[in-house]
Design a protein around this motif. Sequence first.
Motif, PDB file in Angstrom:
ATOM      1  N   ALA A 107       0.827  -1.208   0.000  1.00 54.00           N
ATOM      2  CA  ALA A 107       0.000   0.000   0.000  1.00 54.00           C
ATOM      3  C   ALA A 107       0.859   1.254   0.000  1.00 54.00           C
ATOM      4  CB  ALA A 107      -0.924  -0.009   1.219  1.00 54.00           C
ATOM      5  N   ASP A 108       1.924   1.260   0.779  1.00 51.89           N
ATOM      6  CA  ASP A 108       2.776   2.444   0.868  1.00 51.89           C
ATOM      7  C   ASP A 108       3.535   2.720  -0.420  1.00 51.89           C
ATOM      8  OD1 ASP A 108       2.047   3.200   3.378  1.00 51.89           O
ATOM      9  OD2 ASP A 108       3.771   2.309   4.409  1.00 51.89           O
ATOM     10  N   LEU A 109       3.702   1.724  -1.262  1.00 52.72           N
ATOM     11  CA  LEU A 109       4.375   1.960  -2.542  1.00 52.72           C
ATOM     12  C   LEU A 109       3.627   2.993  -3.380  1.00 52.72           C
ATOM     13  CD1 LEU A 109       5.424  -1.657  -3.638  1.00 52.72           C
ATOM     14  CD2 LEU A 109       6.929   0.188  -2.863  1.00 52.72           C
ATOM     15  N   ASP A 110       2.298   3.030  -3.241  1.00 51.18           N
ATOM     16  CA  ASP A 110       1.491   3.970  -4.021  1.00 51.18           C
ATOM     17  C   ASP A 110       1.072   5.199  -3.229  1.00 51.18           C
ATOM     18  OD1 ASP A 110       1.489   2.380  -6.341  1.00 51.18           O
ATOM     19  OD2 ASP A 110      -0.116   1.126  -5.523  1.00 51.18           O
ATOM     20  N   ILE A 111       1.181   5.125  -1.902  1.00 49.03           N
ATOM     21  CA  ILE A 111       0.716   6.239  -1.078  1.00 49.03           C
ATOM     22  C   ILE A 111       1.832   7.229  -0.782  1.00 49.03           C
ATOM     23  CG2 ILE A 111      -0.263   6.870   1.164  1.00 49.03           C
ATOM     24  CD1 ILE A 111      -1.673   4.158   1.152  1.00 49.03           C
ATOM     25  N   PRO A 115       8.547   6.087  -1.057  1.00 50.47           N
ATOM     26  CA  PRO A 115       8.363   4.871  -0.258  1.00 50.47           C
ATOM     27  C   PRO A 115       9.642   4.022  -0.211  1.00 50.47           C
ATOM     28  CG  PRO A 115       7.470   4.537  -2.445  1.00 50.47           C
ATOM     29  CD  PRO A 115       7.918   5.973  -2.393  1.00 50.47           C
ATOM     30  N   PRO A 116       9.767   3.199   0.803  1.00 47.58           N
ATOM     31  CA  PRO A 116      10.871   2.232   0.809  1.00 47.58           C
ATOM     32  C   PRO A 116      10.730   1.315  -0.406  1.00 47.58           C
ATOM     33  CG  PRO A 116       9.866   2.382   2.977  1.00 47.58           C
ATOM     34  CD  PRO A 116       8.974   3.133   2.044  1.00 47.58           C
ATOM     35  N   THR A 117      11.824   1.085  -1.090  1.00 56.02           N
ATOM     36  CA  THR A 117      11.763   0.353  -2.359  1.00 56.02           C
ATOM     37  C   THR A 117      11.964  -1.152  -2.212  1.00 56.02           C
ATOM     38  OG1 THR A 117      14.098   0.897  -2.701  1.00 56.02           O
ATOM     39  CG2 THR A 117      12.462   2.344  -3.722  1.00 56.02           C
ATOM     40  N   SER A 118      11.929  -1.665  -0.999  1.00 57.00           N
ATOM     41  CA  SER A 118      11.965  -3.116  -0.787  1.00 57.00           C
ATOM     42  C   SER A 118      11.279  -3.404   0.542  1.00 57.00           C
ATOM     43  CB  SER A 118      13.399  -3.659  -0.778  1.00 57.00           C
ATOM     44  OG  SER A 118      14.077  -3.272   0.401  1.00 57.00           O
ATOM     45  N   LYS A 213       2.251 -13.011  -3.683  1.00 58.68           N
ATOM     46  CA  LYS A 213       3.238 -13.933  -3.128  1.00 58.68           C
ATOM     47  C   LYS A 213       4.658 -13.422  -3.358  1.00 58.68           C
ATOM     48  CE  LYS A 213       0.442 -18.126  -3.449  1.00 58.68           C
ATOM     49  NZ  LYS A 213       0.357 -19.510  -4.009  1.00 58.68           N
ATOM     50  N   ARG A 214       4.876 -12.811  -4.515  1.00 60.85           N
ATOM     51  CA  ARG A 214       6.174 -12.233  -4.825  1.00 60.85           C
ATOM     52  C   ARG A 214       6.075 -10.713  -4.723  1.00 60.85           C
ATOM     53  NH1 ARG A 214      10.822 -14.003  -7.170  1.00 60.85           N
ATOM     54  NH2 ARG A 214      12.109 -12.458  -8.218  1.00 60.85           N
ATOM     55  N   LEU A 215       6.683 -10.142  -3.689  1.00 58.88           N
ATOM     56  CA  LEU A 215       6.566  -8.702  -3.474  1.00 58.88           C
ATOM     57  C   LEU A 215       7.399  -7.935  -4.474  1.00 58.88           C
ATOM     58  CD1 LEU A 215       6.846  -8.589   0.428  1.00 58.88           C
ATOM     59  CD2 LEU A 215       4.780  -8.452  -0.980  1.00 58.88           C
ATOM     60  N   PRO A 216       6.873  -6.809  -4.959  1.00 61.34           N
ATOM     61  CA  PRO A 216       7.633  -6.012  -5.937  1.00 61.34           C
ATOM     62  C   PRO A 216       8.751  -5.243  -5.251  1.00 61.34           C
ATOM     63  CG  PRO A 216       5.578  -4.905  -5.390  1.00 61.34           C
ATOM     64  CD  PRO A 216       5.531  -6.248  -4.691  1.00 61.34           C
ATOM     65  N   ASN A 217       9.815  -4.999  -6.009  1.00 57.95           N
ATOM     66  CA  ASN A 217      10.932  -4.169  -5.562  1.00 57.95           C
ATOM     67  C   ASN A 217      11.156  -3.052  -6.559  1.00 57.95           C
ATOM     68  OD1 ASN A 217      11.524  -5.638  -3.271  1.00 57.95           O
ATOM     69  ND2 ASN A 217      12.998  -6.955  -4.311  1.00 57.95           N
ATOM     70  N   LYS A 218      11.399  -1.860  -6.061  1.00 59.06           N
ATOM     71  CA  LYS A 218      11.664  -0.677  -6.909  1.00 59.06           C
ATOM     72  C   LYS A 218      10.645  -0.566  -8.050  1.00 59.06           C
ATOM     73  CE  LYS A 218      16.609  -0.892  -5.993  1.00 59.06           C
ATOM     74  NZ  LYS A 218      17.960  -1.005  -6.562  1.00 59.06           N
ATOM     75  N   PRO A 219       9.346  -0.512  -7.729  1.00 60.07           N
ATOM     76  CA  PRO A 219       8.343  -0.444  -8.791  1.00 60.07           C
ATOM     77  C   PRO A 219       8.378   0.889  -9.509  1.00 60.07           C
ATOM     78  CG  PRO A 219       7.315  -0.082  -6.659  1.00 60.07           C
ATOM     79  CD  PRO A 219       8.763  -0.423  -6.383  1.00 60.07           C
ATOM     80  N   THR A 220       8.026   0.852 -10.782  1.00 62.82           N
ATOM     81  CA  THR A 220       7.921   2.094 -11.551  1.00 62.82           C
ATOM     82  C   THR A 220       6.507   2.611 -11.460  1.00 62.82           C
ATOM     83  OG1 THR A 220       7.413   0.792 -13.531  1.00 62.82           O
ATOM     84  CG2 THR A 220       9.720   1.368 -13.159  1.00 62.82           C
ATOM     85  N   ARG A 221       6.372   3.918 -11.426  1.00 64.05           N
ATOM     86  CA  ARG A 221       5.040   4.516 -11.293  1.00 64.05           C
ATOM     87  C   ARG A 221       4.512   4.924 -12.654  1.00 64.05           C
ATOM     88  NH1 ARG A 221       4.109   7.370  -5.593  1.00 64.05           N
ATOM     89  NH2 ARG A 221       5.424   6.052  -4.325  1.00 64.05           N
TER      90      ARG A 221
END
Length: 221
Positions: A107-111, A115-118, A213-221
Amino acid sequence: MPARRSLKDRNKAAITGPVETPSVEPVVEPAAEMIQQTTAAPVADAPAVGERGAASPAVPETAGEPVTTTERGGPARRSQVLPAGTARLGLYLRQATLEGAKSAYVADLDILTNPPTSFARWIATALDTHAGRTPADRAKLAEAHPDPEEGKRGVNRAFILPVDTIATMEETTGIDRRAGRMQSVSQLAAEALRIAIEEARVRNGGSLPIAPKRLPNKPTR
């Protein structure tokens, strides 16, 4: 003059005469020193089928350097290279806390703006934030965010975190102990994660997504 023996008499004498035994050279036993020189060195017993050989002594992991461990009779295994300034921290967490932390991270990746990238960085941020509070604030927040699975069995998980974060958590357990709260690093970390999960829930409008199940790392917006 002796009578000349006939051919018949000579043949008879040859048959009944003594038999000559050929001479045999004595056999010389080799000296003990020679036996030791010619005997091959003993070979170590190989592990029996289905039995694993004893592993070599464990080598501590060093950030930035690969660590290789070798088992007798098996191939060398290359362990993970840790980034500089990090170390592995094992935590005992309830399943609900672990899954809630994953959902809060997603959730924090988009908020959050930055955000922390991992997932490990998200956990490190939650631990640092909790350690930065006063003992009284930690105790008050812990009371407001009890463990919903108290008494249930948890799971062991290891996270690669900054060494400063790990050291701060260990110091914080001492500070809280002197303030009257006895708990381990895992208990303090679980407390920090429950608070961070609820804060992420509030930021996301009162709910959290289901983490993949597989969490994203360093997602692009």
